[in-house]
Design an enzyme around this catalytic site. Structure first.
Site, PDB file in Angstrom:
ATOM      1  CG  HIS A 255       0.410   6.869   5.556  1.00 10.45           C
ATOM      2  ND1 HIS A 255       1.551   7.382   6.126  1.00 10.45           N
ATOM      3  CD2 HIS A 255       0.693   5.572   5.275  1.00 10.45           C
ATOM      4  CE1 HIS A 255       2.485   6.430   6.184  1.00 10.45           C
ATOM      5  NE2 HIS A 255       1.982   5.325   5.679  1.00 10.45           N
TER       6      HIS A 255
ATOM      7  CD  GLN B 219       3.570   5.974   2.467  1.00 10.73           C
ATOM      8  OE1 GLN B 219       2.605   5.372   2.003  1.00 10.73           O
ATOM      9  NE2 GLN B 219       4.617   5.353   2.970  1.00 10.73           N
TER      10      GLN B 219
ATOM     11  CG  HIS C 288      -0.217   1.282   7.336  1.00  9.54           C
ATOM     12  ND1 HIS C 288       0.800   0.816   8.144  1.00  9.54           N
ATOM     13  CD2 HIS C 288       0.362   2.149   6.455  1.00  9.54           C
ATOM     14  CE1 HIS C 288       1.944   1.399   7.769  1.00  9.54           C
ATOM     15  NE2 HIS C 288       1.707   2.200   6.742  1.00  9.54           N
ATOM     16  CD  GLU C 289      -1.114   2.585   2.866  1.00  8.58           C
ATOM     17  OE1 GLU C 289      -0.728   3.765   2.762  1.00  8.58           O
ATOM     18  OE2 GLU C 289      -0.319   1.630   3.005  1.00  8.58           O
TER      19      GLU C 289
ATOM     20  N   GLY D  26       0.847  -1.181   0.000  1.00  9.31           N
ATOM     21  CA  GLY D  26       0.000   0.000   0.000  1.00  9.31           C
ATOM     22  C   GLY D  26       0.881   1.229   0.000  1.00  9.31           C
TER      23      GLY D  26
ATOM     24  CB  CYS E 254       5.584   2.429   7.176  1.00  5.03           C
ATOM     25  SG  CYS E 254       4.994   3.891   6.313  1.00  5.03           S
ATOM     26  CG  LEU E 255       6.904   1.520   1.134  1.00  3.00           C
ATOM     27  CD1 LEU E 255       6.198   1.863  -0.168  1.00  3.00           C
ATOM     28  CD2 LEU E 255       8.025   0.520   0.898  1.00  3.00           C
TER      29      LEU E 255
HETATM   30 ZN    ZN Z   1       2.892   3.461   5.598  1.00  5.07          ZN
END
Ligand code: ZN
Length: 171
Positions: free
Chosen positions: A148, A54, A144-145, A49, A102-103
């Site tokens: 963000h 991000q 999670h997204e 995701g 997480c990226l």
């Molecule tokens: Zn993330």
């Protein structure tokens, strides 16, 4: 123009702590190009995701693209799904803890409690409204997204410091 080599914003970057803006003009050409960039970046990074902030764009928009990979070997395979102005409509009482990374938070994993089943609503990239029930890992990615878009990172959700681990091999 937005290109596909954009750096992924890392923890500490203020954009990750902002409330993202609602998307008002889905057919906007720049927005559509940005959606393609998000899809490409998620694939290149082998992410399950990725959210617009991000890539330093403060829009309420993310991609959910679960697939099995070394980080999440049991992840279900799905078509990458673009979710615009997503909302959590209802959720199960039950929350379950599962590992997340997480990226934007390289090298760290955490055991994060999330609702097991959720009902969600979002617009697709053509402006069509979808309502869906999501469970388990897909529900976890969605939560999670969505975080963000509200300036929240998974490390904020970890309940004990023992639930946070460092993994040097991970990016
Ligand atoms: Zn993330």
């Amino acid at each position: 123009m937005i290109n596909s080599n954009l750096e992924i914003a890392q923890v500490g970057n203020p954009i990750l702590r902002q409330q993202a803006q609602y998307v008002t003009n889905i057919s906007d050409e720049k927005l559509q190009q940005f959606i393609d960039t998000l899809l490409t970046t998620a694939m290149d990074a082998k992410g399950v995701g990725i959210a617009a902030p991000q890539l330093s764009q403060s829009y309420r928009l993310f991609i959910v693209c679960s697939h099995p990979n070394p980080r999440y070997p049991d992840a279900p395979l799905m078509e990458p799904t673009v979710m615009i102005n997503p909302r959590l409509l209802s959720h199960s009482q039950e929350r379950v803890k599962g590992w997340e990374g997480c990226l934007s938070v390289p090298g760290i994993r955490g055991l994060v409690p999330r609702y097991q089943t959720i009902t969600v609503e979002y617009l697709d990239r053509y402006g069509k409204l979808h309502q869906q029930e999501l469970t388990d890992f897909i529900a976890r990615i969605f939560q999670h997204e969505l975080d963000h878009l509200n300036g929240i990172l998974f490390i904020d959700r970890v309940e004990n410091k023992e639930d946070l681990v460092y993994n040097q091999q991970e990016k």
